[in-house]
Design a protein around this motif. Structure first.
Motif, mmCIF file in Angstrom:
data_model
loop_
_atom_site.group_PDB
_atom_site.id
_atom_site.type_symbol
_atom_site.label_atom_id
_atom_site.label_comp_id
_atom_site.label_asym_id
_atom_site.label_seq_id
_atom_site.Cartn_x
_atom_site.Cartn_y
_atom_site.Cartn_z
ATOM 1 N N SER A 113 63.175 45.830 44.991
ATOM 2 C CA SER A 113 63.336 45.890 46.540
ATOM 3 C C SER A 113 63.709 44.812 47.207
ATOM 4 N N GLY A 114 63.136 43.622 46.880
ATOM 5 C CA GLY A 114 63.821 42.453 47.482
ATOM 6 C C GLY A 114 62.426 41.864 48.416
ATOM 7 N N GLU A 115 61.455 42.882 48.261
ATOM 8 C CA GLU A 115 60.125 42.239 48.793
ATOM 9 C C GLU A 115 59.309 41.064 48.312
ATOM 10 N N SER A 116 58.676 40.407 48.811
ATOM 11 C CA SER A 116 57.914 39.403 48.366
ATOM 12 C C SER A 116 56.928 39.642 47.321
ATOM 13 N N LEU A 117 56.902 39.702 46.214
ATOM 14 C CA LEU A 117 56.040 39.799 45.051
ATOM 15 C C LEU A 117 54.792 38.952 45.256
ATOM 16 N N PHE A 118 54.885 37.788 45.763
ATOM 17 C CA PHE A 118 53.920 36.891 45.940
ATOM 18 C C PHE A 118 52.799 37.578 47.197
ATOM 19 N N ASP A 119 53.411 37.979 48.190
ATOM 20 C CA ASP A 119 52.855 38.621 49.253
ATOM 21 C C ASP A 119 52.089 39.963 48.835
ATOM 22 N N VAL A 120 52.640 40.768 47.963
ATOM 23 C CA VAL A 120 52.151 41.994 47.483
ATOM 24 C C VAL A 120 51.003 41.727 46.537
ATOM 25 N N ILE A 121 50.840 40.670 45.724
ATOM 26 C CA ILE A 121 49.884 40.434 44.909
ATOM 27 C C ILE A 121 48.661 39.610 45.686
ATOM 28 N N VAL A 122 49.166 38.784 46.396
ATOM 29 C CA VAL A 122 47.901 38.030 47.191
ATOM 30 C C VAL A 122 47.258 38.838 48.278
ATOM 31 N N ARG A 123 48.235 39.372 49.218
ATOM 32 C CA ARG A 123 47.643 40.340 50.093
ATOM 33 C C ARG A 123 47.297 41.608 49.774
ATOM 34 N N GLY A 124 47.913 42.225 49.064
ATOM 35 C CA GLY A 124 47.727 43.731 48.531
ATOM 36 C C GLY A 124 46.853 43.849 47.422
ATOM 37 N N LEU A 125 46.850 43.143 46.480
ATOM 38 C CA LEU A 125 46.119 43.414 45.202
ATOM 39 C C LEU A 125 44.843 42.327 45.273
ATOM 40 N N LEU A 126 44.858 41.155 45.418
ATOM 41 C CA LEU A 126 43.942 39.925 45.097
ATOM 42 C C LEU A 126 42.656 40.319 45.870
ATOM 43 N N PRO A 127 42.646 40.459 47.328
ATOM 44 C CA PRO A 127 41.340 40.372 48.115
ATOM 45 C C PRO A 127 40.251 41.427 47.194
ATOM 46 N N HIS A 128 40.696 42.697 46.918
ATOM 47 C CA HIS A 128 39.899 43.429 46.237
ATOM 48 C C HIS A 128 39.841 43.563 44.912
ATOM 49 N N GLY A 129 41.272 43.358 44.371
ATOM 50 C CA GLY A 129 41.167 43.307 42.838
ATOM 51 C C GLY A 129 40.742 42.408 42.056
ATOM 52 N N ILE A 130 40.344 41.194 42.754
ATOM 53 C CA ILE A 130 39.534 40.457 41.859
ATOM 54 C C ILE A 130 38.192 40.623 41.553
ATOM 55 N N ILE A 131 37.652 41.666 42.138
ATOM 56 C CA ILE A 131 36.618 42.404 41.888
ATOM 57 C C ILE A 131 36.896 43.730 41.105
ATOM 58 N N GLU A 132 37.584 44.518 41.715
ATOM 59 C CA GLU A 132 37.853 45.776 41.152
ATOM 60 C C GLU A 132 38.437 45.943 39.796
ATOM 61 N N ILE A 133 39.453 45.277 39.654
ATOM 62 C CA ILE A 133 40.263 45.047 38.059
ATOM 63 C C ILE A 133 39.362 44.761 37.166
ATOM 64 N N PRO A 134 38.553 43.636 37.161
ATOM 65 C CA PRO A 134 37.627 43.362 36.032
ATOM 66 C C PRO A 134 36.617 44.176 35.818
ATOM 67 N N VAL A 135 36.012 44.886 36.974
ATOM 68 C CA VAL A 135 34.820 45.919 36.855
ATOM 69 C C VAL A 135 35.639 47.126 36.025
ATOM 70 N N ILE A 136 36.726 47.520 36.416
ATOM 71 C CA ILE A 136 37.316 48.585 35.654
ATOM 72 C C ILE A 136 37.461 48.297 34.221
ATOM 73 N N VAL A 137 37.908 47.096 33.827
ATOM 74 C CA VAL A 137 38.070 46.659 32.471
ATOM 75 C C VAL A 137 36.905 46.597 31.675
ATOM 76 N N ILE A 138 35.968 46.396 32.353
ATOM 77 C CA ILE A 138 34.315 46.143 32.045
ATOM 78 C C ILE A 138 33.956 47.652 31.765
ATOM 79 N N ALA A 139 34.382 48.483 32.477
ATOM 80 C CA ALA A 139 33.698 49.805 32.285
ATOM 81 C C ALA A 139 34.504 50.541 31.039
ATOM 82 N N CYS A 140 35.717 50.072 30.867
ATOM 83 C CA CYS A 140 36.518 50.588 29.777
ATOM 84 C C CYS A 140 36.280 50.061 28.515
#
Length: 202
Positions: A113-140
């Motif tokens: 879409s031409g949006e900033s991939l960096f912004d989506v990762i840093v602003r949209g995923l990283l703040p909570h994902g740094i906890i959420e994603i590893p925890v979900i991987v741990i659960a699995c």
């Protein structure tokens, strides 16, 4: 028994399952970002999330409603996927791959879409994902380890079979400790996602 230090120590005992879970999740991301075969399915997943986000965003108290939805959705699914390992780890396997594919496909769409991939990762995923994603991987990972224990119980013979009871007792204890800390950590992630992430992406 329920201390965080014990939770961290227990993770070392399932490191092979955690490694497998990480590989499956990354493989899912790669598949979602590159495969065309599942595009309709992945679009449907993202459409459902988008509709839910719009409903929550238009409510009287969006921050609270986002928090409740995110926390309950993630914590219930994560605990269920841990115990679903009883079915030989099949459900955690697909849960990891599908969730990885959704993230990979989302990043692909953002880039297209031409949006900033960096912004989506840093602003949209990283703040909570740094906890959420590893925890979900741990659960699995626990779900996969559960499946491995069930498989060993079915196939064990002789001396190996006589020691399987001790493995089960130890695993139930680890599973109880892990369930508590998975929920606690996902609570923290939900608070971040419904406040900081929501603010950054608004």
């Amino acid at each position: 028994m329920l201390r965080f230090s014990i939770f961290l120590r227990d993770l070392r005992s399932i490191r092979k399952a955690l490694l497998l879970a990480t590989v499956l999740f990354i493989a899912g991301i790669v598949a979602g970002a590159s495969s065309e075969g599942f595009e309709q399915f992945l679009r449907g997943q993202l459409q459902g999330l988008s509709e839910m986000s719009q409903q929550l965003g238009s409510s009287e108290n969006p921050e609270w409603n986002f928090f409740v939805f995110i926390f309950l959705n993630n914590s219930i699914k994560s605990v269920l996927v841990m115990f679903s390992g009883l079915l030989l780890g099949v459900i955690p396997f697909f849960f990891l791959v599908v969730n990885g594919m959704v993230i990979g496909f989302l990043l692909k769409m953002v880039e297209a879409s031409g949006e900033s991939l960096f912004d989506v990762i840093v602003r949209g995923l990283l703040p909570h994902g740094i906890i959420e994603i590893p925890v979900i991987v741990i659960a699995c990972g626990y779900g996969l380890a559960f499946g491995g224990l069930v498989l060993r119980s079915i196939t064990a013979t002789g001396e190996r079979r006589s020691g399987i009871g001790g493995e089960w007792r130890q695993f139930w204890r680890k599973l109880g400790t892990a369930s508590l800390w998975v929920v606690v950590l996902l609570l923290i992630a939900a608070i971040i996602e419904s406040t900081i992430t929501l603010w950054l992406m608004s």
